[in-house]
Scaffold this motif. Sequence first.
Motif, PDB file in Angstrom:
ATOM      1  N   VAL A 191       0.821  -1.213   0.000  1.00 19.63           N
ATOM      2  CA  VAL A 191       0.000   0.000   0.000  1.00 19.63           C
ATOM      3  C   VAL A 191       0.860   1.269   0.000  1.00 19.63           C
ATOM      4  N   GLU A 192       1.826   1.330   0.890  1.00 17.07           N
ATOM      5  CA  GLU A 192       2.608   2.558   1.011  1.00 17.07           C
ATOM      6  C   GLU A 192       3.563   2.772  -0.158  1.00 17.07           C
ATOM      7  N   GLU A 193       3.901   1.729  -0.875  1.00 14.06           N
ATOM      8  CA  GLU A 193       4.816   1.877  -2.011  1.00 14.06           C
ATOM      9  C   GLU A 193       4.165   2.607  -3.180  1.00 14.06           C
ATOM     10  N   GLU A 194       2.844   2.653  -3.210  1.00 16.96           N
ATOM     11  CA  GLU A 194       2.151   3.386  -4.269  1.00 16.96           C
ATOM     12  C   GLU A 194       2.230   4.887  -4.056  1.00 16.96           C
ATOM     13  N   GLY A 195       2.631   5.307  -2.874  1.00 16.43           N
ATOM     14  CA  GLY A 195       2.733   6.727  -2.570  1.00 16.43           C
ATOM     15  C   GLY A 195       1.487   7.271  -1.918  1.00 16.43           C
TER      16      GLY A 195
END
Length: 153
Positions: free
Chosen positions: A33-37
């Motif tokens: 989730v957080e890697e998508e920004g």
Amino acid sequence: MSTEKKQFSSNDFHKTFARPTFVKPSKIIHKNVEEEGVHNQFSTERKHPVFFVDLPTKNISMTIGGLLPDQITNRHRHTYETVLYVVEGEGWTEIEDERVEWKAGDAVYIPSWAWHRHGNLNKDQSAKYIACENAPQLQNLGVALREEEGRDL
């Protein structure tokens, strides 16, 4: 055998029984989730990083929120309830006239329509929490509302 459905009135509410069916959702996992920004619109509006968990829920939502070092968010309120689970860091949440301090492992409840804001107590490290809300349910009913102090008032 009749295929006609019986019409019910409000007097018959006790006679209606749910007939649940399984509907396969389009997506059941959101990886990294957080890697998508950050979600730019909400991160800018809320003045802190927000990561949306993108799953086809109709009643609850989940976001990952962050507070940068020494950051304080805008006061705001909404018609949906929120439960925060603190993953990292330490900070505080002000709900109406009460301020509660929290740290990793704590959970905080924010009632509907309560003015609130969040602050990070650490000047060097970020804080991170997971927020679960019933916003989609109220959006589907057409009654979800959010107000930002200074923007809407």
